[in-house]
Motif scaffolding. Structure first.
Motif, PDB file in Angstrom:
ATOM      1  N   SER A 181       4.322   8.480  -5.223  1.00  0.00           N
ATOM      2  CA  SER A 181       3.848   9.143  -5.312  1.00  0.00           C
ATOM      3  C   SER A 181       3.409  10.687  -6.530  1.00  0.00           C
ATOM      4  O   SER A 181       2.997  11.379  -6.366  1.00  0.00           O
ATOM      5  N   ASN A 187      -3.799   1.088   2.956  1.00  0.00           N
ATOM      6  CA  ASN A 187      -5.393   1.678   3.570  1.00  0.00           C
ATOM      7  C   ASN A 187      -6.250   1.672   2.344  1.00  0.00           C
ATOM      8  O   ASN A 187      -7.096   1.962   3.133  1.00  0.00           O
ATOM      9  N   ASP A 232      -1.633   2.795  -0.330  1.00  0.00           N
ATOM     10  CA  ASP A 232      -0.323   2.968   0.632  1.00  0.00           C
ATOM     11  C   ASP A 232      -0.340   4.734   0.413  1.00  0.00           C
ATOM     12  O   ASP A 232       0.150   5.263  -0.661  1.00  0.00           O
ATOM     13  N   GLU A 233       0.314   5.518   1.668  1.00  0.00           N
ATOM     14  CA  GLU A 233       1.158   6.900   1.142  1.00  0.00           C
ATOM     15  C   GLU A 233       1.988   7.356  -0.124  1.00  0.00           C
ATOM     16  O   GLU A 233       1.454   8.214  -0.637  1.00  0.00           O
ATOM     17  N   GLU A 234       2.904   6.249   0.185  1.00  0.00           N
ATOM     18  CA  GLU A 234       4.039   6.172  -1.184  1.00  0.00           C
ATOM     19  C   GLU A 234       3.307   6.193  -2.013  1.00  0.00           C
ATOM     20  O   GLU A 234       3.917   6.304  -3.000  1.00  0.00           O
TER      21      GLU A 234
END
Length: 338
Positions: A274, A152, A252-254
């Motif tokens: 993360s 992202n 990304d979110e991880e």
């Protein structure tokens, strides 16, 4: 691939005997599944030297590529000429029924890039583009991370003493290079990010510092890119720096994937989780194919090559939009289709 080609070495013609023509050409010359049969260059001294190195007889020497394509007994062509010449030469080779390995960028005109993509996708011939990051284990490992989803946010940069390195060469002639540092070394970074992430660029706002008064040869470029999935990214290219350093962060979110490299060696990859923990996946550089091996395998198997015309189309579309944005001061939309 014809049965006679499968059992005999692929007969190669090389157009352009600069770095790519002699480097990838040398890989082909050394491969048991290929034989260099013809060479083309405007520099007759360079032509003679390469003929000796590649064991090509004098009747395989040409100064006109169209004559070589017409007269030489070939199965495939390596195009290693200045950027703006690629389109015409690739079209001619494909129309003769030859497989093609073309150095990057495939084209410096968006309509040309679209046309070559359409030709490649309806042709039985292989068209491979020289984006070697597709062969590097670090980038292939990073690509695995994003098979189920894209990043992202990203940042990417590369530096090089490109201006000094290019003095006295065609790279500083925009009629041959098509642009500056962005269209040359920068093209690899754009491609590496787009291919690794699967992101489709939607628009770009760019600023550039130019080496020439006509503002055609960029030495620095900064791109703010928006992607179709809502991701954003920044790219920075500095072609008047002391040495080569490449840095790519894909979030990304991880967590993130971090790709790094010095000079022109293979890149390393680090994964960040993360909790901010870092680890380095095992990379066995010995398993990496060189560009000739990958091209010959694609021809032999009729499988899609590692770097396709459509991969190259994305890069040309983003690059052309970036130049337009830098000159107009406006954010420019990007479209791969007409």
């Amino acid at each position: 691939m014809r049965d006679d080609q499968a059992s005999s070495p692929l007969r190669i013609g090389i157009v352009g005997l600069g770095y790519i023509g002699t480097t990838v050409g040398g890989q082909l010359h050394q491969h048991p599944s290929a034989t260099v049969r013809a060479l083309c260059d405007l520099d007759t001294d360079r032509l003679t030297e390469a003929s000796t190195a590649f064991d090509v007889s004098s009747d395989g020497e040409y100064t006109d590529y169209a004559t070589m394509l017409e007269d030489a007994p070939l199965d495939a062509v390596l195009v290693g000429t200045p950027h703006t010449l690629h389109y015409e030469q690739v079209v001619a080779a494909l129309e003769h029924g030859y497989h093609v390995y073309c150095d990057k960028p495939l084209a410096t005109d968006l309509e040309h890039a679209r046309d070559l993509t359409e030709r490649a996708e309806r042709s039985e011939q292989t068209l491979m583009v020289g984006y070697q990051r597709h062969l590097q284990t670090a980038f292939r490992t990073a690509r695995e991370r994003f098979l189920d989803g894209s990043p992202n946010w990203l940042t990417a940069s590369i530096t090089q003493d490109w201006i000094d390195d290019s003095m006295g060469t065609w790279r500083l002639d925009p009629d041959l290079s098509g642009g500056g540092f962005l269209y040359d070394t920068g093209s690899h970074v754009l491609d590496g990010v787009l291919w690794t992430t699967g992101l489709e660029p939607e628009s770009v706002a760019a600023s550039m510092d130019f080496h020439d008064e006509a503002e055609r040869i960029d030495e620095r470029a900064h791109l703010d890119v928006r992607f179709e999935n809502g991701a954003t990214g920044t790219f920075s290219f500095h072609g008047d720096a002391p040495s080569v350093r490449e840095h790519i962060h894909l979030w990304d979110e991880e967590g993130a994937v971090y790709l790094e490299g010095r000079q022109w060696g293979s890149r390393t990859v680090t994964e960040i989780d993360s909790d901010a923990g870092e680890y380095d996946p095992y990379i066995d550089f010995r398993t990496e194919q060189n560009r000739a091996e990958a091209f010959l395998e694609s021809v032999r198997t009729s499988e899609e090559p590692p770097a396709t015309a459509r991969d190259a189309l994305r890069v040309t579309a983003l690059t052309e939009a970036a130049y337009e944005s830098a000159r107009t001061g406006e954010r420019v939309s990007i479209s791969l289709e007409n």
